[in-house]
Structures are given as C-alpha cells and as structure tokens.
Write a protein that holds these residues in place. Structure first.
Motif, mmCIF file in Angstrom:
data_model
loop_
_atom_site.group_PDB
_atom_site.id
_atom_site.type_symbol
_atom_site.label_atom_id
_atom_site.label_comp_id
_atom_site.label_asym_id
_atom_site.label_seq_id
_atom_site.Cartn_x
_atom_site.Cartn_y
_atom_site.Cartn_z
ATOM 1 N N HIS A 133 16.507 -40.953 -28.016
ATOM 2 C CA HIS A 133 17.353 -41.074 -26.837
ATOM 3 C C HIS A 133 18.817 -41.228 -27.252
ATOM 4 O O HIS A 133 19.515 -42.152 -26.807
ATOM 5 C CB HIS A 133 16.899 -42.236 -25.957
ATOM 6 N N ARG B 118 0.127 -40.963 -22.955
ATOM 7 C CA ARG B 118 0.135 -41.839 -24.129
ATOM 8 C C ARG B 118 -1.256 -41.841 -24.726
ATOM 9 O O ARG B 118 -2.243 -41.623 -24.012
ATOM 10 C CB ARG B 118 0.515 -43.248 -23.633
ATOM 11 N N HIS C 190 4.843 -37.555 -19.757
ATOM 12 C CA HIS C 190 4.748 -38.437 -18.589
ATOM 13 C C HIS C 190 4.811 -37.590 -17.330
ATOM 14 O O HIS C 190 5.250 -36.434 -17.373
ATOM 15 C CB HIS C 190 5.917 -39.424 -18.619
ATOM 16 N N VAL D 40 11.918 -40.295 -13.110
ATOM 17 C CA VAL D 40 11.782 -39.406 -14.290
ATOM 18 C C VAL D 40 10.485 -39.734 -15.026
ATOM 19 O O VAL D 40 9.790 -38.831 -15.495
ATOM 20 C CB VAL D 40 12.975 -39.577 -15.250
ATOM 21 N N HIS D 41 10.201 -41.005 -15.145
ATOM 22 C CA HIS D 41 8.958 -41.435 -15.792
ATOM 23 C C HIS D 41 8.032 -42.019 -14.745
ATOM 24 O O HIS D 41 8.330 -43.066 -14.163
ATOM 25 C CB HIS D 41 9.231 -42.528 -16.841
ATOM 26 N N ASP E 26 12.881 -32.527 -15.881
ATOM 27 C CA ASP E 26 13.055 -33.069 -17.238
ATOM 28 C C ASP E 26 12.700 -31.976 -18.234
ATOM 29 O O ASP E 26 11.600 -31.388 -18.150
ATOM 30 C CB ASP E 26 12.129 -34.287 -17.408
ATOM 31 N N GLU F 212 10.592 -29.882 -25.039
ATOM 32 C CA GLU F 212 9.924 -30.431 -23.855
ATOM 33 C C GLU F 212 9.884 -29.403 -22.732
ATOM 34 O O GLU F 212 10.908 -28.840 -22.353
ATOM 35 C CB GLU F 212 10.702 -31.657 -23.363
ATOM 36 N N ARG G 262 13.141 -32.300 -30.679
ATOM 37 C CA ARG G 262 12.188 -32.482 -29.586
ATOM 38 C C ARG G 262 12.213 -31.214 -28.746
ATOM 39 O O ARG G 262 13.273 -30.616 -28.545
ATOM 40 C CB ARG G 262 12.534 -33.698 -28.713
ATOM 41 N N PHE H 88 19.247 -38.503 -15.601
ATOM 42 C CA PHE H 88 19.359 -39.678 -16.485
ATOM 43 C C PHE H 88 20.563 -39.443 -17.389
ATOM 44 O O PHE H 88 21.152 -38.344 -17.370
ATOM 45 C CB PHE H 88 18.065 -39.872 -17.312
ATOM 46 N N GLU I 1 6.212 -33.111 -24.521
ATOM 47 C CA GLU I 1 7.441 -33.236 -25.309
ATOM 48 C C GLU I 1 7.242 -33.902 -26.670
ATOM 49 O O GLU I 1 7.742 -35.008 -26.904
ATOM 50 C CB GLU I 1 8.517 -33.985 -24.522
ATOM 51 N N ASP J 5 18.486 -33.022 -23.975
ATOM 52 C CA ASP J 5 17.421 -33.450 -23.062
ATOM 53 C C ASP J 5 18.093 -33.698 -21.726
ATOM 54 O O ASP J 5 18.932 -34.590 -21.591
ATOM 55 C CB ASP J 5 16.773 -34.734 -23.603
ATOM 56 N N HIS K 124 6.989 -41.364 -30.158
ATOM 57 C CA HIS K 124 6.780 -41.726 -28.735
ATOM 58 C C HIS K 124 5.562 -40.982 -28.218
ATOM 59 O O HIS K 124 4.882 -40.276 -28.968
ATOM 60 C CB HIS K 124 8.030 -41.401 -27.913
ATOM 61 N N SER K 125 5.315 -41.152 -26.917
ATOM 62 C CA SER K 125 4.132 -40.501 -26.344
ATOM 63 C C SER K 125 4.410 -39.024 -26.103
ATOM 64 O O SER K 125 5.557 -38.566 -26.137
ATOM 65 C CB SER K 125 3.762 -41.181 -25.033
ATOM 66 N N ILE L 149 21.097 -36.693 -22.892
ATOM 67 C CA ILE L 149 20.868 -36.813 -24.327
ATOM 68 C C ILE L 149 21.375 -35.533 -24.991
ATOM 69 O O ILE L 149 20.876 -34.433 -24.704
ATOM 70 C CB ILE L 149 19.368 -37.037 -24.604
HETATM 71 C C1 LIG Z 1 15.765 -42.213 -20.123
HETATM 72 S S1 LIG Z 1 14.889 -40.920 -19.392
HETATM 73 C C2 LIG Z 1 14.578 -39.885 -20.799
HETATM 74 C C3 LIG Z 1 13.861 -38.680 -20.450
HETATM 75 C C4 LIG Z 1 13.321 -38.012 -21.696
HETATM 76 N N1 LIG Z 1 13.056 -36.623 -21.461
HETATM 77 C C5 LIG Z 1 12.024 -38.633 -22.099
HETATM 78 O O1 LIG Z 1 11.110 -38.690 -21.331
HETATM 79 N N2 LIG Z 1 11.938 -39.052 -23.354
HETATM 80 C C6 LIG Z 1 10.682 -39.478 -23.929
HETATM 81 C C7 LIG Z 1 10.826 -39.492 -25.411
HETATM 82 C C8 LIG Z 1 10.246 -40.835 -23.422
HETATM 83 O O2 LIG Z 1 11.092 -41.671 -23.100
HETATM 84 N N3 LIG Z 1 8.960 -41.063 -23.339
HETATM 85 C C9 LIG Z 1 8.380 -42.297 -22.861
HETATM 86 C C10 LIG Z 1 7.455 -42.002 -21.688
HETATM 87 C C11 LIG Z 1 7.591 -42.996 -23.953
HETATM 88 O O3 LIG Z 1 7.077 -42.342 -24.842
HETATM 89 O O4 LIG Z 1 7.478 -44.221 -23.846
#
Ligand SMILES: CSCC[C@H](N)C(=O)N[C@@H](C)C(=O)N[C@@H](C)C(=O)O
Length: 349
Positions: free
Chosen positions: A193, A298, A285, A291-292, A221, A328, A326, A179, A314, A210, A281-282, A182
């Motif tokens: 992000h 959550r 995943h 990736v997700h 990830d 992870e 963060r 991705f 994370e 990240d 955030h959660s 970050i």
């Molecule tokens: C754009 S992919 C980013 C990957 C990163 N490691 C990641 O998962 N970041 C989390 C903060 C995230 O986006 N979590 C999502 C599942 C969420 O909480 O909605």
C-alpha cells in the motif's frame, strides 16, 4: 426479495426482533440514504425507520423509501425506546463505539442488546443487477482513466503527478478516487500500500498503480504493474510469476468454489517460483459499497463463491529493498463461471 426482506429473514435466524444499523455502508444498503455516516436505521420485523438530522431532511426524502425521523441523539434514541421494550435488539459490534453502546444501554434499558457481526455485510456480498451495473460503470471509468494516464508513467515523472492526474480525471467524470491512490515505483513497490509519494520514477522501474473509482456510491478496484524502460531480469521474472498466479486464479473463478482454495491456488504458484513468503496479503476481497467487503479471499475464509458476487483477484510479490509487483482484476461471478470487468491491458515482460 429486497435487502430489507432478506435482512428480516436473517434477523429471525439470529433470534433478533430488531437491529440498530450504524455502519454507514449498511445504512446505505438498507435505506438508500447516501450520507450513511450521518444516519442510523432501526429495522424491526414490522417496520424500518431512518434516523438522521435536519441537514438531510430533503435528501432523506429523496433517497430513501423508509420513514425518516429527523432529530439528533438523544432524541433519536428516545423516539425508538418505547417500541423496543422487551425485544432482543442487535447492534453492529464491528462498528458501534463503546460510547455509543453505553448510550443505547442508557436509553433502551428494557431492550436486550445483542452484539451481531456481519449480518448486513453478508447480504451485501451478492449484488443486484443495479449494483452490478454501478460497479461495471465505475470500473469502465477507471479503465478509461488508466488508458489516458498510462502514457504519463515515464522516467522523470513523480508518483504524485500520476496520482493527481488520475484523481483529476475521475473527478471531472463525476466520480472520485475509491481510496488513497497507490503509485509505488522501483523499491517503493515493495510496499503493498505504497501511496503516491514525491519519488521521481526512474528508467528501468516497475510501477504499481492500484486505483479505483467511486461512482454512485459503488467502488471499483484494479491494479496494474507497468514497466518504465526495461526492468532488470529479476523483477521481470517476479512479474511473470505474479501474472501466472493471477491468470490461473481468475480462470478458476466460478460458483461453488471456496475462496480459500483460490488463495491456495495462487499462493502455490508463487511458492513454486520461490515467492510464497513475498505474497504478503490475501488473494482478494469483495467490492461494492465498500472497497473491502464480503466475501474474503483469505486462506482462512469459509466463504464460497456465488453468482452475483464481485471480487478482486490480486496476488502480489514484495521484495523489501528491491521492488514489488501486484496485478489485480475485478471479477463478476456469473451463473456459469465469471466475467472479468477490468479490461486494462497487462504488460508482457
Ligand atoms: C486501502 S484500499 C486498497 C485497495 C487495494 N486494491 C487492496 O485491496 N489491497 C490489498 C492488498 C488488500 O488490502 N487486501 C486486504 C483485503 C488484505 O489482504 O487484508
């Protein structure tokens, strides 16, 4: 049982005779065809056809055991139509566009179209041993690249310099970035992000990196937050709190645990440090062809951990105008607990 057999069981449970798969990751999961965005799969109880166009004739034959029909729409839909008369046909409501649904309606007037969500995604949550190996390899590469690049994260370097070094090394190893990288330093760390910018890293900054590798279609990830020089006392305190929450949640990973409980565990620890609101955030995943993906960690999730799932843990804390942290890890759920796949060291502050 193969993914296709599992899908047919899931279709029967959902009262479906057929399903039209258009989500690229799902196309890949059921067919093996790696250009999923240029393919569709029609699965019935008795057969499965991969639809793609002439750019992929050779690739489809090499990659997929399914019968392929090489054409472009509407010929693809016309080919499928006679076999679907009178059947209940699922379509992926979380992916198909309204225009594409109109096309299905026009070309399959005698089929009953049924919106489905998460049908294939839920099957992808538990990985086969080959999938686990692919993700393990992707993470091993990411760990190696992080170790090579860590010495470059110094005062005077730009975030973009760090990101481009990571991308170059992943590319050279036959992978690519999972991705947009970050790299968020100093106050930019408050953006969960914060993709790499031209900001110059300063002495005393925390820098959140990240990163993930995409290798053979599978992703990794991982996030590390590193210190450049000596960070201020407040951000060092935030770092220790996030690390405590992260390690506690990783320790609790085992089959049968509800993912919402893991999110709660980490959130409670951060709340105890006055950082509950800062965890924006959660907890994590699933990771695989995307990736997700499922399961979701959550607070509102009903998912329960099973052996073979690969998840991230994370937690983070983000303080606007100040900075963020963060941490992870990528974690495999095993029969009797878990295995942490990401081995990059975490700093002690
Ligand atoms: C754009 S992919 C980013 C990957 C990163 N490691 C990641 O998962 N970041 C989390 C903060 C995230 O986006 N979590 C999502 C599942 C969420 O909480 O909605």
């Amino acid at each position: 049982m193969t993914q296709l057999q599992e899908l047919r069981h899931a279709m029967a449970r959902a009262g479906l005779d057929a399903v039209w798969i258009s989500d690229p990751a799902n196309v890949r999961a059921v067919s093996g065809f790696s250009s999923g965005k240029d393919g569709k799969v029609l699965v019935t109880q008795g057969g499965a056809t991969l639809y793609t166009d002439a750019r992929y004739t050779v690739q489809a034959a090499e990659e997929s055991p399914l019968d392929a029909f090489i054409a472009r729409p509407p010929a693809t839909l016309e080919h499928a139509a006679p076999g679907l008369a009178g059947l209940r046909v699922g379509f992926e409501a979380d992916h198909l566009t309204v225009a594409a649904l109109e096309d299905l309606r026009e070309h399959w007037p005698q089929a009953a179209l049924v919106a489905v969500q998460g049908l294939v995604q839920s099957l992808r949550a538990v990985k086969s041993s080959a999938e686990v190996q692919a993700i393990r390899d992707a993470q091993a590469l990411a760990d190696q690249v992080f170790a090579e690049v860590r010495p470059l994260i110094v005062a005077g370097a730009r975030e973009l310099d760090i990101a481009s070094e990571i991308e170059l090394r992943l590319r050279r190893a036959g992978a690519q970035s999972a991705f947009d990288l970050i790299v968020a330093s100093g106050p930019r760390g408050a953006m969960p992000h914060g993709v790499a910018s031209d900001r110059v890293i300063q002495d005393g900054d925390l820098v959140t990196v990240d990163m993930g590798a995409q290798l053979r279609g599978y992703h990794s990830d991982m996030t590390r937050t590193v210190a450049v020089g000596t960070p201020g006392a407040e951000m060092a305190r935030v770092y220790r709190a996030v690390l405590e929450a992260e390690e506690a949640a990783v320790r609790a990973v085992k089959p049968g645990v509800r993912t919402a409980e893991l999110d709660r565990l980490a959130r409670d620890i951060l709340t105890g440090h006055g950082l509950g609101e800062a965890f924006a955030h959660s907890l994590g995943h699933g990771v695989g062809l995307e990736v997700h993906e499922a399961p979701s960690l959550r607070g509102t999730s009903d998912d329960v951990l099973q052996p073979g799932m690969i998840i991230t843990i994370e937690p983070g804390a983000y303080l606007p105008g100040v900075g963020g942290v963060r941490i992870e890890d990528l974690v495999l759920v095993t029969e009797d607990g878990h295995e942490v796949l990401s081995v990059s060291p975490k700093e002690v502050l």
